[in-house]
Design a protein around this motif. Structure first.
Motif, PDB file in Angstrom:
ATOM      1  N   UNK A 117       0.779  -1.158  -0.114  1.00  0.00           N
ATOM      2  CA  UNK A 117       0.017  -0.164   0.062  1.00  0.00           C
ATOM      3  C   UNK A 117       0.916   1.308  -0.028  1.00  0.00           C
ATOM      4  N   UNK A 118       0.365   2.326  -0.742  1.00  0.00           N
ATOM      5  CA  UNK A 118       1.261   3.557  -0.697  1.00  0.00           C
ATOM      6  C   UNK A 118       0.478   4.205   0.454  1.00  0.00           C
ATOM      7  N   UNK A 119       1.109   4.809   1.326  1.00  0.00           N
ATOM      8  CA  UNK A 119       0.509   5.485   2.353  1.00  0.00           C
ATOM      9  C   UNK A 119       0.730   6.979   2.396  1.00  0.00           C
ATOM     10  N   UNK A 120      -0.267   7.764   2.909  1.00  0.00           N
ATOM     11  CA  UNK A 120      -0.277   9.209   3.089  1.00  0.00           C
ATOM     12  C   UNK A 120      -0.022   9.305   4.580  1.00  0.00           C
ATOM     13  N   UNK A 121       0.985  10.189   4.849  1.00  0.00           N
ATOM     14  CA  UNK A 121       1.363  10.362   6.363  1.00  0.00           C
ATOM     15  C   UNK A 121       1.002  11.910   6.536  1.00  0.00           C
ATOM     16  N   UNK A 122       0.168  12.143   7.638  1.00  0.00           N
ATOM     17  CA  UNK A 122      -0.258  13.568   7.883  1.00  0.00           C
ATOM     18  C   UNK A 122       0.415  13.983   9.361  1.00  0.00           C
ATOM     19  N   UNK A 123       0.846  15.195   9.178  1.00  0.00           N
ATOM     20  CA  UNK A 123       1.574  15.739  10.706  1.00  0.00           C
ATOM     21  C   UNK A 123       1.333  17.102  10.570  1.00  0.00           C
ATOM     22  N   UNK A 124       1.363  17.939  11.541  1.00  0.00           N
ATOM     23  CA  UNK A 124       1.163  19.372  11.639  1.00  0.00           C
ATOM     24  C   UNK A 124       2.569  19.848  11.921  1.00  0.00           C
ATOM     25  N   UNK A 125       2.670  21.216  11.971  1.00  0.00           N
ATOM     26  CA  UNK A 125       3.667  22.056  12.477  1.00  0.00           C
ATOM     27  C   UNK A 125       3.686  21.894  13.940  1.00  0.00           C
ATOM     28  N   UNK A 126       4.290  20.646  14.523  1.00  0.00           N
ATOM     29  CA  UNK A 126       4.246  20.597  16.010  1.00  0.00           C
ATOM     30  C   UNK A 126       5.611  19.953  16.138  1.00  0.00           C
ATOM     31  N   UNK A 142       9.715   4.113  -0.460  1.00  0.00           N
ATOM     32  CA  UNK A 142      10.250   5.204  -0.410  1.00  0.00           C
ATOM     33  C   UNK A 142       9.604   6.703   0.195  1.00  0.00           C
ATOM     34  N   UNK A 143      10.212   7.387   0.543  1.00  0.00           N
ATOM     35  CA  UNK A 143       9.687   8.586   1.414  1.00  0.00           C
ATOM     36  C   UNK A 143       9.713   9.721   0.517  1.00  0.00           C
ATOM     37  N   UNK A 187       3.086   2.263  -9.267  1.00  0.00           N
ATOM     38  CA  UNK A 187       2.935   1.119  -8.305  1.00  0.00           C
ATOM     39  C   UNK A 187       4.112   1.238  -7.416  1.00  0.00           C
ATOM     40  N   UNK A 188       4.595   2.450  -7.083  1.00  0.00           N
ATOM     41  CA  UNK A 188       5.773   2.419  -6.313  1.00  0.00           C
ATOM     42  C   UNK A 188       5.331   2.157  -4.747  1.00  0.00           C
ATOM     43  N   UNK A 189       6.103   1.616  -4.133  1.00  0.00           N
ATOM     44  CA  UNK A 189       6.003   1.336  -2.769  1.00  0.00           C
ATOM     45  C   UNK A 189       6.272   2.857  -2.034  1.00  0.00           C
ATOM     46  N   UNK A 190       5.328   3.602  -1.413  1.00  0.00           N
ATOM     47  CA  UNK A 190       5.852   4.973  -1.157  1.00  0.00           C
ATOM     48  C   UNK A 190       5.017   5.411   0.190  1.00  0.00           C
ATOM     49  N   UNK A 191       5.676   6.345   0.931  1.00  0.00           N
ATOM     50  CA  UNK A 191       4.974   6.765   2.171  1.00  0.00           C
ATOM     51  C   UNK A 191       5.087   8.168   1.664  1.00  0.00           C
ATOM     52  N   UNK A 192       4.034   8.989   1.704  1.00  0.00           N
ATOM     53  CA  UNK A 192       3.811  10.515   1.285  1.00  0.00           C
ATOM     54  C   UNK A 192       3.336  11.274   2.569  1.00  0.00           C
ATOM     55  N   UNK A 230      -7.388   5.789  -3.101  1.00  0.00           N
ATOM     56  CA  UNK A 230      -7.611   4.246  -2.208  1.00  0.00           C
ATOM     57  C   UNK A 230      -6.302   4.571  -1.465  1.00  0.00           C
ATOM     58  N   UNK A 231      -5.791   5.325  -0.830  1.00  0.00           N
ATOM     59  CA  UNK A 231      -4.486   5.245  -0.099  1.00  0.00           C
ATOM     60  C   UNK A 231      -4.720   5.475   1.652  1.00  0.00           C
ATOM     61  N   UNK A 232      -4.363   4.622   2.226  1.00  0.00           N
ATOM     62  CA  UNK A 232      -4.369   4.622   3.697  1.00  0.00           C
ATOM     63  C   UNK A 232      -3.820   5.570   4.473  1.00  0.00           C
ATOM     64  N   UNK A 233      -4.256   6.522   5.149  1.00  0.00           N
ATOM     65  CA  UNK A 233      -4.135   7.634   6.121  1.00  0.00           C
ATOM     66  C   UNK A 233      -3.607   7.466   7.391  1.00  0.00           C
ATOM     67  N   UNK A 234      -2.211   7.636   7.739  1.00  0.00           N
ATOM     68  CA  UNK A 234      -1.694   7.495   9.142  1.00  0.00           C
ATOM     69  C   UNK A 234      -1.299   9.128   9.623  1.00  0.00           C
ATOM     70  N   UNK A 235      -1.322   9.058  10.844  1.00  0.00           N
ATOM     71  CA  UNK A 235      -1.002  10.365  11.542  1.00  0.00           C
ATOM     72  C   UNK A 235       0.207  10.050  12.512  1.00  0.00           C
ATOM     73  N   UNK A 236       1.191  10.956  12.129  1.00  0.00           N
ATOM     74  CA  UNK A 236       2.663  10.989  12.974  1.00  0.00           C
ATOM     75  C   UNK A 236       2.522  11.886  14.286  1.00  0.00           C
ATOM     76  N   UNK A 237       2.260  11.342  15.575  1.00  0.00           N
ATOM     77  CA  UNK A 237       2.259  12.049  16.692  1.00  0.00           C
ATOM     78  C   UNK A 237       3.762  12.083  17.380  1.00  0.00           C
ATOM     79  N   UNK A 238       3.987  13.479  17.557  1.00  0.00           N
ATOM     80  CA  UNK A 238       5.412  13.598  17.814  1.00  0.00           C
ATOM     81  C   UNK A 238       5.267  14.257  19.323  1.00  0.00           C
ATOM     82  N   UNK A 239       5.849  13.867  20.598  1.00  0.00           N
ATOM     83  CA  UNK A 239       6.181  14.477  21.638  1.00  0.00           C
ATOM     84  C   UNK A 239       7.636  14.831  21.954  1.00  0.00           C
ATOM     85  N   UNK A 240       7.934  15.966  22.465  1.00  0.00           N
ATOM     86  CA  UNK A 240       9.168  16.506  22.891  1.00  0.00           C
ATOM     87  C   UNK A 240       9.314  15.786  24.312  1.00  0.00           C
TER      88      UNK A 240
END
Length: 312
Positions: A117-126, A142-143, A187-192, A230-240
């Motif tokens: 699956x090609x993945x859409x990765x969402x994150x904020x300015x955080x 590939x990123x 059909x490239x394996x990618x995380x965007x 039809x791309x799955x969506x993930x969230x990257x939660x970052x803590x300092x």
């Protein structure tokens, strides 16, 4: 060569040796420099102080002013740290980066990779969206990162070089749809990766929602691409977790985006951003005029826009 390009090149040639030296400072000296930059930026230059104060007052009207001022100071200190950390990326080793930026729940991405699956990765300015690019060293895919090119082509090249440290390829915002379509076609394996908490132009906004209790227009481009391809969506939660240390977590927003009501992924993304801000507001990027279009929803736009089909 046009005079403005000569000037831009001159600025770069003066600045680059200084950036090179900063990148090679040991972390204790890097943060000592950051303290000095903070003093100048906060007390002397007073960079966007009014914007930051207005945003904090808008989002946290019930908190005492003294508490908002504390958040303000901590934010500026963190902002200085983060930008010097970005420069440090030029010289940091992979081992040191993995020690300082840890990622939990990688199995979610690995499972999607096994499914091709090609993945859409969402994150904020955080926290640290720059060091988040080190995710590429933990995955097979590939990123890619969607970004706004800088006006100075020499500094833009440097930023692309820094962000390519772990293998990330940058896609200019104006080429996003074409670039994602090509990745899908190949059909490239990618995380965007998308940073999707910015304020869009009002005339182009199709979705308005609540962000920190305030109605604002929201970017929906990442969700539209999820649905169209039809791309799955993930969230990257970052803590300092400490100065120069971060811990992040992969959170699945949807692995079946076409079954989610339109704007549901966007709303889920902003709920996650809100949780991060409420946990530690000093790490959000308060210098952005994120709420400048509040309460400007066009009268002809319904409360919940008509659904757009996944093939639109």
């Amino acid at each position: 060569m046009p005079i403005f390009l000569i000037m831009q090149r001159a600025v770069y040639l003066v600045a680059y040796p200084l950036l090179w030296l900063v990148a090679r400072l040991p972390f204790p000296l890097l943060y000592l420099l950051s303290d000095g930059v903070f003093f100048l930026l906060f007390h002397a230059v007073r960079y966007r102080r009014q914007v930051v104060r207005a945003n904090l007052a808008l989002v946290f009207p019930d908190r005492p002013e003294s508490e908002r001022r504390t958040i303000e100071r901590r934010f500026y200190a963190h902002m200085c740290d983060m930008f010097l950390e970005m420069i440090k990326t030029l010289a940091i080793s992979e081992r040191e980066m993995q020690r300082r930026f840890q990622i939990d729940n990688l199995e979610i991405l690995h499972q999607l990779e096994r499914q091709n699956r090609i993945v859409i990765l969402l994150m904020p300015h955080y926290a640290s969206w720059e060091w988040a690019l080190s995710l590429d060293s933990h995955i097979r895919s590939r990123g890619y990162g969607v970004y706004q090119p800088l006006g100075n082509p020499y500094f833009d090249k440097l930023v692309r070089r820094i962000r390519a440290k772990w293998g990330t390829t940058l896609i200019p915002t104006r080429e996003t749809r074409k670039g994602v379509a090509e990745i899908v076609r190949q059909r490239e394996l990618a995380t965007i990766g998308f940073i999707s908490d910015q304020s869009p132009m009002v005339k182009k906004a199709v979705h308005w929602g609540d962000f920190m209790g305030i109605t604002v227009p929201m970017h929906t481009g990442a969700e539209e691409l999820c649905k169209k391809h039809d791309l799955p969506a993930v969230y990257l939660k970052v803590r300092k977790t400490g100065r120069g240390f971060y811990r992040s977590e992969i959170i699945l927003l949807s692995d079946d985006p076409q079954s989610v009501p339109d704007f549901g992924i966007t709303d889920a993304f902003f709920r996650e951003v809100e949780r991060s801000i409420l946990e530690a507001p000093e790490y959000y990027f308060w210098t952005h005029k994120r709420w400048k279009h509040r309460n400007k929803r066009p009268k002809h736009l319904p409360a919940r826009p008509k659904e757009v089909t996944s093939g639109s």
